[in-house]
Design a protein around this motif. Structure first.
Motif, PDB file in Angstrom:
ATOM      1  N   ALA A 119      -6.542   0.592   7.018  1.00 27.25           N
ATOM      2  CA  ALA A 119      -7.401  -0.142   6.081  1.00 27.25           C
ATOM      3  C   ALA A 119      -6.859  -1.541   5.841  1.00 27.25           C
ATOM      4  O   ALA A 119      -7.631  -2.505   5.723  1.00 27.25           O
ATOM      5  CB  ALA A 119      -7.512   0.627   4.767  1.00 27.25           C
ATOM      6  N   VAL A 120      -5.549  -1.677   5.743  1.00 29.46           N
ATOM      7  CA  VAL A 120      -4.934  -2.991   5.570  1.00 29.46           C
ATOM      8  C   VAL A 120      -5.300  -3.894   6.749  1.00 29.46           C
ATOM      9  O   VAL A 120      -5.711  -5.049   6.566  1.00 29.46           O
ATOM     10  CB  VAL A 120      -3.405  -2.878   5.452  1.00 29.46           C
ATOM     11  CG1 VAL A 120      -2.764  -4.275   5.442  1.00 29.46           C
ATOM     12  CG2 VAL A 120      -3.015  -2.118   4.183  1.00 29.46           C
ATOM     13  N   VAL A 166      -7.364  -7.419   6.442  1.00 26.33           N
ATOM     14  CA  VAL A 166      -6.748  -8.688   6.841  1.00 26.33           C
ATOM     15  C   VAL A 166      -7.543  -9.333   7.976  1.00 26.33           C
ATOM     16  O   VAL A 166      -7.740 -10.555   7.995  1.00 26.33           O
ATOM     17  CB  VAL A 166      -5.274  -8.482   7.230  1.00 26.33           C
ATOM     18  CG1 VAL A 166      -4.680  -9.768   7.808  1.00 26.33           C
ATOM     19  CG2 VAL A 166      -4.462  -8.033   6.016  1.00 26.33           C
ATOM     20  N   ASP A 167      -8.019  -8.534   8.910  1.00 22.69           N
ATOM     21  CA  ASP A 167      -8.844  -9.078   9.991  1.00 22.69           C
ATOM     22  C   ASP A 167     -10.130  -9.699   9.442  1.00 22.69           C
ATOM     23  O   ASP A 167     -10.626 -10.711   9.974  1.00 22.69           O
ATOM     24  CB  ASP A 167      -9.208  -7.984  10.994  1.00 22.69           C
ATOM     25  CG  ASP A 167      -8.040  -7.586  11.886  1.00 22.69           C
ATOM     26  OD1 ASP A 167      -7.027  -8.323  11.903  1.00 22.69           O
ATOM     27  OD2 ASP A 167      -8.137  -6.539  12.553  1.00 22.69           O
ATOM     28  N   ALA A 168     -10.679  -9.111   8.378  1.00 22.34           N
ATOM     29  CA  ALA A 168     -11.957  -9.579   7.822  1.00 22.34           C
ATOM     30  C   ALA A 168     -11.805 -10.729   6.844  1.00 22.34           C
ATOM     31  O   ALA A 168     -12.720 -11.555   6.710  1.00 22.34           O
ATOM     32  CB  ALA A 168     -12.678  -8.422   7.132  1.00 22.34           C
ATOM     33  N   ALA A 169     -10.650 -10.801   6.158  1.00 21.35           N
ATOM     34  CA  ALA A 169     -10.525 -11.785   5.083  1.00 21.35           C
ATOM     35  C   ALA A 169      -9.290 -12.660   5.171  1.00 21.35           C
ATOM     36  O   ALA A 169      -9.159 -13.613   4.403  1.00 21.35           O
ATOM     37  CB  ALA A 169     -10.519 -11.060   3.729  1.00 21.35           C
ATOM     38  N   SER A 228     -16.011  -3.975   6.063  1.00 18.34           N
ATOM     39  CA  SER A 228     -14.896  -3.625   6.942  1.00 18.34           C
ATOM     40  C   SER A 228     -14.141  -2.405   6.441  1.00 18.34           C
ATOM     41  O   SER A 228     -13.403  -1.760   7.196  1.00 18.34           O
ATOM     42  CB  SER A 228     -13.931  -4.812   7.069  1.00 18.34           C
ATOM     43  OG  SER A 228     -13.197  -5.028   5.868  1.00 18.34           O
ATOM     44  N   LEU A 229     -14.325  -2.074   5.158  1.00 11.73           N
ATOM     45  CA  LEU A 229     -13.623  -0.933   4.563  1.00 11.73           C
ATOM     46  C   LEU A 229     -14.503   0.311   4.459  1.00 11.73           C
ATOM     47  O   LEU A 229     -14.115   1.286   3.812  1.00 11.73           O
ATOM     48  CB  LEU A 229     -13.112  -1.325   3.170  1.00 11.73           C
ATOM     49  CG  LEU A 229     -12.065  -2.442   3.151  1.00 11.73           C
ATOM     50  CD1 LEU A 229     -11.798  -2.895   1.717  1.00 11.73           C
ATOM     51  CD2 LEU A 229     -10.770  -1.990   3.804  1.00 11.73           C
ATOM     52  N   ALA A 230     -15.651   0.274   5.104  1.00 15.06           N
ATOM     53  CA  ALA A 230     -16.588   1.400   5.025  1.00 15.06           C
ATOM     54  C   ALA A 230     -15.969   2.746   5.375  1.00 15.06           C
ATOM     55  O   ALA A 230     -16.285   3.769   4.745  1.00 15.06           O
ATOM     56  CB  ALA A 230     -17.807   1.124   5.910  1.00 15.06           C
ATOM     57  N   GLY A 236       0.814  -1.212   0.000  1.00 19.52           N
ATOM     58  CA  GLY A 236       0.000   0.000   0.000  1.00 19.52           C
ATOM     59  C   GLY A 236       0.843   1.256   0.000  1.00 19.52           C
ATOM     60  O   GLY A 236       0.535   2.233  -0.683  1.00 19.52           O
ATOM     61  N   GLU A 237       1.942   1.234   0.767  1.00 23.83           N
ATOM     62  CA  GLU A 237       2.854   2.382   0.783  1.00 23.83           C
ATOM     63  C   GLU A 237       3.576   2.518  -0.550  1.00 23.83           C
ATOM     64  O   GLU A 237       3.747   3.635  -1.068  1.00 23.83           O
ATOM     65  CB  GLU A 237       3.851   2.214   1.925  1.00 23.83           C
ATOM     66  CG  GLU A 237       3.200   2.274   3.311  1.00 23.83           C
ATOM     67  CD  GLU A 237       4.162   1.913   4.426  1.00 23.83           C
ATOM     68  OE1 GLU A 237       5.283   1.446   4.110  1.00 23.83           O
ATOM     69  OE2 GLU A 237       3.794   2.083   5.610  1.00 23.83           O
TER      70      GLU A 237
END
Length: 460
Positions: free
Chosen positions: A337-338, A342-345, A408-410, A237-238
Motif C-alpha cells: 500500500a505504501v 508513493v507512486d500515485a502521490a 490507488s488504495l482500492a 507503517g510497520e
C-alpha cells in the motif's frame, strides 16, 4: 406537530427581515456577497438568505419564519465542511452560528460547555490553562460543534476515542421551533444521534462534553525530503501497527507552499512528515518514538510541551481558503500500500495535491465507546486524506487528482467512510452500521417530518 411547509416563494425570504437583530442578509443586500462565503472558499454558496442568530431564541425565530414560507434551513458554523452543501441551498436559509460564542470550562467536573460558534483553538487554550485537554481537531479554526457531531478525530483518538463519545448534553432547536436539551436522562435518543450522527435533526445551539486531565504531552514533527517517502512511510507503517495506544500519529506527503505562516524549515519544500502526540508517563513517551527517530529526520521538533500546543502542531491554515478534501479508510498500510501511494502521490507522480496524509486509527477508536452513540467507533487501521487547492488547473483537475490517488488504495479500502473528511459525493449510509443508520434516519424523520433541515450529506 409542524404543518407541512408550502412550496418555496422566490420572495419569501423577505419575511426574515428584522430577525436576529437585523443580522439577516438577502441576495442584493450590500453584505450578501461577503457573508454567503464559508471558510472553505471553494464553495460558491448561493442561499435564499443568510442569518446570523446570537441566541437560541433567534434560531427559533429563523426556523419558524423559514418554514412559514416554504424555505429550508441549513445550519453552518465555520464552513470548513461546506462542500457537500454546494448546489443545495437555493431554497434554504444559511443559518450561520458564528455569533454563538459562549463557552465555559468547569475545572471541578472537567467539562466544557460551548455555543455553536466556538472554535477549537479557544477551548484548547482555555482548558490548557487549567491542566485539561479536549479531543480537538488538528486545526484550531474548526468549529467545535460541527466536528463533534460528525465524530471528531483528535490527537488523543487512540488513547481516548472519538470526541462525539465525550458529549454529555446537546441543546437544539427543532423543526417546529421548539427548544430541547438532551442528556442521558432526558431525550436520550437525541443525545445518541448527536454523538456522531452529523446533524440533520435540528439546529444545535450548544454542546457540553467531558475534558481530560492532560497537562503535558510529548509531541512534535519529524521531516525528511520526500525522496525518502518510500523508506520512511514503510517504516512508519510497520511502527504504527505495534505503537502504544498512548500515541496518535499522522504521516504526510506535503508539498508545502512558500507561505510565511509556515516554519522556515518546511516552507516551499516537498517533504514527508510524521506528526505524533504521546500522552502518559514522560519516561515512556520518548522510547516510543525511538524507531522513527532512528530514520534520521532532517527536522525533529519533539519535546515535552503543554497539551494546548498540539492544536497547531499540524500546520493547518487558519484563515479562510479554498480546499478540496476527500478520504478513504484502509485496513492496513502494508509495504504494498505504501508503494502504491508513493507512486500515485510522491516524487515523479505528477500529483499537484497540497498534501496526502495517513492518519493512524486503531486503539480506543476500534472499540465501542461506553457512552457511544450512532458513531461509537471507527473501522480500519488508517484513514488516508487528500487535500488539494486550485493552483490554476481548476477544481475538476484537483478532484480528479484526489480520485486517482485514493483509487490507488482500492485493494486495501473498506466500504465505510468518515463524513467529516469527505467533500466528494458519498452515500452517508456508509458512515454507520446499517442498524444505526436506520435508527438515525427514523429519528430525523420523526423530528423533521417535512425535511426542513438540509442534511450535511445525502443518502444516494
Amino acid at each position: 406537530m409542524a404543518s407541512e411547509p408550502s412550496r418555496p416563494d422566490p420572495t419569501g425570504a423577505e419575511v426574515l427581515r428584522g430577525l436576529c437583530g437585523g443580522a439577516v442578509h438577502l441576495p442584493g443586500d450590500p453584505a450578501f456577497e461577503e457573508v454567503r462565503w464559508p471558510w472553505n472558499l471553494q464553495v460558491d454558496a448561493r442561499p435564499a438568505a443568510v442569518a446570523y442568530p446570537a441566541f437560541a431564541s433567534e434560531v427559533a425565530d429563523v426556523v419558524r419564519a423559514a418554514a412559514s414560507v416554504g424555505l429550508r434551513v441549513a445550519p453552518m458554523g465555520t464552513g470548513h465542511g461546506a462542500p457537500p452543501f454546494e448546489g443545495r441551498l437555493g431554497d434554504a436559509v444559511l443559518l450561520r452560528t458564528s455569533a454563538m460564542t459562549e463557552s465555559t470550562i468547569d475545572t471541578e467536573t472537567r467539562s466544557a460547555r460551548v455555543g455553536a460558534g466556538v472554535r477549537w483553538g479557544d477551548i484548547v487554550d482555555r482548558a490548557g490553562r487549567s491542566g485539561l485537554a479536549a479531543r480537538h481537531t488538528t486545526s484550531p479554526s474548526v468549529g467545535v460543534v460541527g466536528s463533534s457531531l460528525g465524530g471528531g478525530l483528535s490527537w488523543y483518538s487512540r488513547h481516548a476515542g472519538l470526541q462525539c463519545s465525550a458529549i454529555t448534553a446537546v441543546e437544539a432547536v427543532l423543526a417546529d421551533g421548539s427548544f430541547v436539551r438532551a442528556t442521558e436522562s432526558t431525550d436520550s435518543e437525541l443525545l445518541w444521534a448527536a454523538r456522531g450522527g452529523g446533524g440533520g435533526f435540528g439546529v444545535v445551539t450548544a454542546l457540553e462534553f467531558d475534558l481530560m486531565p492532560i497537562r503535558q504531552v510529548y509531541a512534535g514533527m519529524l521531516a525528511w525530503d520526500w525522496t525518502d517517502a518510500l523508506r520512511v512511510l514503510t517504516a512508519w507503517g510497520e511502527w504504527a501497527e505495534d505503537a502504544p495506544e498512548t500515541a496518535t500519529s499522522v504521516a504526510r506527503l506535503f508539498r508545502a507552499p512558500d507561505d510565511p505562516w509556515l516554519p522556515a524549515e518546511v516552507r516551499g519544500r516537498n517533504l514527508v512528515i510524521i506528526d505524533t502526540v504521546v500522552v502518559g508517563d514522560p519516561d515512556e513517551a520518548e522510547p516510543a518514538l525511538a524507531p522513527l527517530r532512528a530514520l534520521k529526520p532532517e527536522v525533529d521538533t519533539f519535546d515535552h510541551v503543554p497539551a494546548s500546543s498540539a492544536a497547531r502542531l499540524h500546520l493547518d491554515p487558519e484563515e479562510p481558503t479554498g480546499v478540496y478534501a476527500n478520504s478513504v479508510i484502509i485496513d492496513a498500510f502494508s509495504p504494498e500500500a505504501v508503494t502504491a501511494l508513493v507512486d500515485a502521490a510522491g516524487p515523479g507522480s505528477g500529483s499537484e495535491l497540497l498534501f496526502v496524509e495517513i492518519r493512524q486509527l486503531g486503539g480506543a477508536l476500534s472499540r465501542p465507546a461506553p457512552d457511544g452513540g450512532v458513531m461509537d467507533r471507527m473501522e480500519g487501521g488508517f484513514l488516508v486524506l487528500t487535500v488539494g487547492v486550485d493552483s490554476g488547473s481548476g477544481w475538476p483537475a484537483v478532484r480528479a487528482d484526489a480520485g486517482r490517488v485514493l483509487g490507488s488504495l482500492a485493494p486495501w479500502a473498506l466500504k465505510s467512510t468518515y463524513l467529516l473528511m469527505a467533500d466528494g459525493e458519498v452515500d452517508e449510509r456508509q458512515a454507520w452500521p446499517v442498524a444505526s443508520w436506520q435508527r438515525l434516519t427514523d429519528l430525523r424523520t420523526r423530528l423533521d417530518p417535512h425535511g426542513l433541515f438540509v442534511p450535511p450529506h445525502c443518502s444516494t
